[in-house]
Every structure is written in structure tokens, then in C-alpha cells.
Design an enzyme around this catalytic site. Sequence first.
Site, mmCIF file in Angstrom:
data_model
loop_
_atom_site.group_PDB
_atom_site.id
_atom_site.type_symbol
_atom_site.label_atom_id
_atom_site.label_comp_id
_atom_site.label_asym_id
_atom_site.label_seq_id
_atom_site.Cartn_x
_atom_site.Cartn_y
_atom_site.Cartn_z
ATOM 1 N N ILE A 1 -5.003 -18.702 -41.070
ATOM 2 C CA ILE A 1 -5.149 -19.660 -39.970
ATOM 3 C C ILE A 1 -6.543 -19.657 -39.379
ATOM 4 O O ILE A 1 -6.891 -20.504 -38.574
ATOM 5 C CB ILE A 1 -4.126 -19.419 -38.829
ATOM 6 C CG1 ILE A 1 -4.078 -17.940 -38.437
ATOM 7 C CG2 ILE A 1 -2.772 -19.945 -39.217
ATOM 8 C CD1 ILE A 1 -3.292 -17.677 -37.166
ATOM 9 N N GLY A 2 -7.327 -18.688 -39.753
ATOM 10 C CA GLY A 2 -8.666 -18.662 -39.180
ATOM 11 C C GLY A 2 -9.541 -17.694 -39.923
ATOM 12 O O GLY A 2 -9.059 -16.756 -40.573
ATOM 13 N N THR B 1 -16.641 -14.421 -38.521
ATOM 14 C CA THR B 1 -17.699 -13.605 -39.105
ATOM 15 C C THR B 1 -17.166 -12.235 -39.480
ATOM 16 O O THR B 1 -17.608 -11.627 -40.442
ATOM 17 C CB THR B 1 -18.837 -13.435 -38.079
ATOM 18 O OG1 THR B 1 -19.030 -14.693 -37.426
ATOM 19 C CG2 THR B 1 -20.115 -13.007 -38.725
ATOM 20 N N PHE B 2 -16.234 -11.732 -38.683
ATOM 21 C CA PHE B 2 -15.812 -10.352 -38.874
ATOM 22 C C PHE B 2 -14.365 -10.205 -39.329
ATOM 23 O O PHE B 2 -13.872 -9.096 -39.463
ATOM 24 C CB PHE B 2 -16.006 -9.559 -37.572
ATOM 25 C CG PHE B 2 -17.419 -9.582 -37.083
ATOM 26 C CD1 PHE B 2 -18.439 -9.014 -37.835
ATOM 27 C CD2 PHE B 2 -17.754 -10.182 -35.880
ATOM 28 C CE1 PHE B 2 -19.749 -9.038 -37.398
ATOM 29 C CE2 PHE B 2 -19.064 -10.212 -35.432
ATOM 30 C CZ PHE B 2 -20.069 -9.638 -36.201
ATOM 31 N N VAL C 1 -7.839 -14.279 -40.267
ATOM 32 C CA VAL C 1 -6.606 -14.205 -39.485
ATOM 33 C C VAL C 1 -5.506 -14.968 -40.222
ATOM 34 O O VAL C 1 -5.721 -16.082 -40.709
ATOM 35 C CB VAL C 1 -6.820 -14.776 -38.060
ATOM 36 C CG1 VAL C 1 -5.559 -14.635 -37.225
ATOM 37 C CG2 VAL C 1 -7.991 -14.074 -37.368
ATOM 38 N N ASP D 1 -18.771 -13.332 -26.166
ATOM 39 C CA ASP D 1 -18.685 -14.350 -27.212
ATOM 40 C C ASP D 1 -17.778 -15.502 -26.775
ATOM 41 O O ASP D 1 -16.899 -15.938 -27.527
ATOM 42 C CB ASP D 1 -18.177 -13.706 -28.511
ATOM 43 C CG ASP D 1 -18.578 -14.520 -29.731
ATOM 44 O OD1 ASP D 1 -19.493 -15.355 -29.619
ATOM 45 O OD2 ASP D 1 -17.969 -14.321 -30.792
HETATM 46 N N1 LIG Z 1 -3.639 -14.739 -31.881
HETATM 47 C C1 LIG Z 1 -4.018 -15.797 -32.590
HETATM 48 N N2 LIG Z 1 -3.190 -16.842 -32.759
HETATM 49 C C2 LIG Z 1 -3.563 -17.920 -33.488
HETATM 50 N N3 LIG Z 1 -4.755 -18.042 -34.097
HETATM 51 C C3 LIG Z 1 -5.632 -17.032 -33.968
HETATM 52 C C4 LIG Z 1 -5.319 -15.854 -33.213
HETATM 53 N N4 LIG Z 1 -6.387 -15.025 -33.249
HETATM 54 C C5 LIG Z 1 -7.319 -15.656 -33.979
HETATM 55 N N5 LIG Z 1 -6.888 -16.852 -34.420
HETATM 56 C C6 LIG Z 1 -7.632 -17.815 -35.246
HETATM 57 O O1 LIG Z 1 -8.545 -17.128 -36.073
HETATM 58 C C7 LIG Z 1 -9.899 -17.480 -35.754
HETATM 59 C C8 LIG Z 1 -10.798 -16.278 -35.929
HETATM 60 O O2 LIG Z 1 -10.356 -15.235 -35.082
HETATM 61 P P1 LIG Z 1 -11.366 -14.310 -34.271
HETATM 62 O O3 LIG Z 1 -12.227 -15.190 -33.422
HETATM 63 O O4 LIG Z 1 -10.581 -13.276 -33.555
HETATM 64 O O5 LIG Z 1 -12.182 -13.667 -35.468
HETATM 65 P P2 LIG Z 1 -13.754 -13.411 -35.664
HETATM 66 O O6 LIG Z 1 -13.923 -12.935 -37.062
HETATM 67 O O7 LIG Z 1 -14.246 -12.496 -34.610
HETATM 68 O O8 LIG Z 1 -14.304 -14.901 -35.483
HETATM 69 P P3 LIG Z 1 -15.703 -15.469 -34.958
HETATM 70 O O9 LIG Z 1 -16.763 -14.871 -35.786
HETATM 71 O O10 LIG Z 1 -15.586 -16.968 -35.161
HETATM 72 O O11 LIG Z 1 -15.776 -15.147 -33.497
HETATM 73 C C9 LIG Z 1 -9.821 -18.033 -34.329
HETATM 74 O O12 LIG Z 1 -10.848 -18.939 -34.047
HETATM 75 C C10 LIG Z 1 -8.457 -18.712 -34.340
HETATM 76 O O13 LIG Z 1 -8.530 -19.990 -34.908
#
Ligand SMILES: Nc1ncnc2c1ncn2[C@@H]1O[C@H](COP(=O)(O)OP(=O)(O)OP(=O)(O)O)[C@@H](O)[C@H]1O
Length: 494
Positions: A131-132, A135-136, A139, A270
Site C-alpha cells: 500500500i505504500g 525511502t526507508f 508498507v 518529516d
Molecule cells: N498505518 C498505515 N495505514 C495505511 N497506510 C499506511 C500506514 N502507514 C504507512 N502507510 C502508507 O505507506 C506509505 C509509506 O509509509 P511511511 O511514510 O511510514 O514510510 P517511509 O519509508 O518512512 O516513507 P517516506 O520516505 O515517504 O516518508 C505512507 O505514505 C502511506 O501511504
Amino acid sequence: MEPQPRKRSKTSQEPPKFAEFMKGMSKAQYDAEVDYDAVDDGGWEQMKENIQQNARGDAQQREAQQYPKEDEYSDEEGQNDTDEEMEDDDSNSSEDSESDEDVDPVVKIEIDKLNHTFKDFAKQYRLINKIGEGTFSTVYKAEDLLFDQYENEWRRMLPGEEEEDRKASSMTHRRRPRYVAIKKIYVTSSPQRILNELELLHKLTGLPNVVPLITAFRHMDQVVAVLPYCKHTDFREYFRQMSISDIREYMRSLLIALKSVHEMNIIHRDIKPTNFLYDPEKRQGVLCDFGLAETEVLGGNCPCNIPDDQFPYQIQMTLSNGYMKNDNRQPRRANRAGTRGFRAPEVLFKCPNQTTKIDIWSVGVILLTILTKRFPFFNSADDVDALLEIATIVGKSRMRACAVLHGCSFETNIPTIGERGFTWEKIVLWATGRTSGNRRTAASVLAPGEHEAVQFMEKLFDLDPMTRPTAGEALEMDFLNPDRETKEEADVVE
Ligand SMILES: Nc1ncnc2c1ncn2[C@@H]1O[C@H](COP(=O)(O)OP(=O)(O)OP(=O)(O)O)[C@@H](O)[C@H]1O
């Protein structure tokens, strides 16, 4: 089978031993030969057992893009410059009809790997789809197969969940699938970063509009965090259609989350639309992704930290009127983690005394994006460009004053950057195509609600972090309290 009403586990009442959870991870984490499970640290085996036993939620132990994000102190810009559309955020899909059919084969392989890595994972969660991706982390959406067997106190912490529960209990016939988000943190993240994110998530669990941590698993260098699945819509799908009242609710929801986070002296670092999972239908949002968050440490060595009465003298001591030809001083170092376009000026000036106010600036950027209907609004390649973008709006004069505040100087001969800059009102009108030459027409003025929103935004964009409002102060401002104004007016009339 009857749900088992469980007592909170012992570990759920104690502070989580995440340090132990991460024990054994080292720089050698990339070395596949290292078998961390064999590391005899005494605590890890115990912790692992606890985590896996309690993973299912014993309530609290249930401890547990658009833009590139940059690491702390990193000077490399544009790494991981991913700008991918989310493959499937499920925002519009029926929650009850998830099937494996439309899953990309590559994602299927990832899912299989995850199930294989964590023993018995598949018995607890049915991974559905990606679903997502950030960078790190990646999900995934998953069904919590054992939801009914555990207390799930975390549900009470999420906006709207209790209502969902009530609705569900009135529809008795069919078991409702319960979803979670499985965040697989990339092994390239440092163990310290992973530990930091999990610890902060745990600490913040229970705060309003903040995503709670249900639990976390680690196997060797692989770490996953289990979070509630927060239904949301991609910001890009709704931000152009938001009414003033929608904007108000969005801002209120985000600032409520930030108020409680900041009260715990945590800087999120962030704040951006992808990290605020907002459901425009329910008008509720949840703040997520604490991967760059840190505890505020006040007292950094910066002129902005100097009491007002001593300030002018100190500044004279710090700044000179010229530039060294061969400047071999060490470059200034400060945490500049965050996402480009959302960084506050003090971060760009590498102020070593950054506070929770940097998040408030980022909230301002989100509001500017909504009001101008432009995403991304700021689109600089590096910090110097980012400063120039801000200077184009606020003007050289205010930018110089801002630089001095942080012991820097700001000068530019770019002809498009004027001394006085532009008003935020002009920027919004210009960006929405409502300026018509020099003549002011009806279309070239802001609507009343819009005008208040711009005034509110102006406060969030205060260049001086000391006078920029806190989240709590912002929540008290007129724009977010239109009813209060009407009531006050009514009182006066009476
Ligand atoms: N609890 C959740 N429920 C639904 N979708 C989620 C949830 N947590 C994260 N996501 C989805 O996953 C994406 C990435 O999650 P997250 O921002 O925690 O990861 P990241 O690797 O730190 O991303 P970024 O580098 O974009 O900040 C979010 O933008 C969202 O679309």
C-alpha cells in the site's frame, strides 16, 4: 471460539526493552553469514519469545511522495528520488472484498519472502498487497487473522474506530475482516534509526491522531512494525477540491496530533501530506512515519538562542561584512533530516538549535500547497535553492534578518529576488491564476474564508521560530475557530 479476554501481559506494563529487541544488530547486518539468533546475549531470546507471544496484541504490548527524503547530516541531495504513485491505497475499494488476484507478481514474491522470514507470521496476518513505499520502508496491508482473540485497546486511540466497532457489533452475521499495516523497514536503515522509530512510536502510542504501534518483529536484520491500517486517500486526489471548511478540519486534525507530540518534546521532522493519513470523507487524519523524529534538545549554540538584550552585540561578534576568499573553516553541521520543500529556514541555515517549530513551518507548506493548488509548491534541488525559493516570496530584507538570527549571512544578486518580496495573498492569487495585470478585479481578491486561511498561514510561516506559534497556539487561532467568532459576535449583539 470465544474471544479470550486476556490480561495485559507483564511486558506491556513495563517499558519496552527495544534496545534488547535490537540487540545483535550491528554494522555487520548486511553479512548474511551472521546468525543473530545465535548471539547469546541472554536478553534477546527472552525478548523475542515475549514479543512473539505478545505480538498478538495483548493490548499494549502490542508495543508496540512525492519528495525524496534525506538523512540526518546528509549532504547528498536527491537520493532515492522516487516519485511513485502509490500502487493501491485502497482508499476507494471495498474493505471486505480484498483478494489476491490483482496483486502484482513482484509484490507476491515480496509477500512470500516476508511470510518465510518470520515464523508463523502467515498464521497471524494475511498479507494482502503493497500500500505504500517510502525511502526507508515498504508498507503492506494485511488482515489480522487473530484479531478477535485479543484485546485491541489501540483501536480506541484512533479517530472513528469506536464508531466502526459499534456499527460492526450491530451487524452480527459475518465476521468483519480487521486490517493492519505491516511496515517492513529496509535493512539499509541503521539499527539506531529503526530503534529510534520503534521507541518513539511506542512512547507516542495513545496520543490523539497519532498512529499507535501494535507490535514489532525482528528476525536477524529484518524488522517489521505492525500498525493499525488507517484508511486514507492520496492527498493528490483531494487537495485541489478542498473547501475552506475542509481545510480547517484537515489543519485541526494535523495540529491536534502535533500538539500532543510536541508536548512530549518530540520533533516529527518529516511533516508532509504522505505522512498524514487523511480520510477526507470522515475528515479525520492520523500522523505516521516517525522515522526521522527526534527528541528536542534545547540550548544549541546558535545566536537564535541568545537572550534579546545580548543579541545585537553577539551578532556583531559573529558576523563580518565580507566573505573569506579561501574559507577553510569546517562546514556547519546540524541535523537537516526531512523532505525537501518542507524544511524550515532554520533547518536550511543549519541551526543547531532546532525545535518543534520546524514542524509548524512544514504545516504551513501543506497549507500553502492546498491554497495554491500546487503540489509540490517548493521544488528546489538543494538547500541553497530552497533558501532562494523562500527569499523570492519573503524578500531579501527579511531573509537577511532570518540568516542573522542563526549566525549566517544571506546575500544574492538574482534579479527576481526583490528587497521586499511579495505578500502571501499575492502568491495564492498568482498561483491560482487570479491576478489580472495591475488592475484589481473581483476575481483578484481572496474570498473571506480564504483570506483568513492566508492570514493563518502567514503566522505558520513566521521566519523566527521563537515567535512562530506552537501547535497549541495555532489551534486557538481564529481561522480554526470560526464558531467562536460567530458566538462572540452574537454575544455582543445580545
Ligand atoms: N498505518 C498505515 N495505514 C495505511 N497506510 C499506511 C500506514 N502507514 C504507512 N502507510 C502508507 O505507506 C506509505 C509509506 O509509509 P511511511 O511514510 O511510514 O514510510 P517511509 O519509508 O518512512 O516513507 P517516506 O520516505 O515517504 O516518508 C505512507 O505514505 C502511506 O501511504
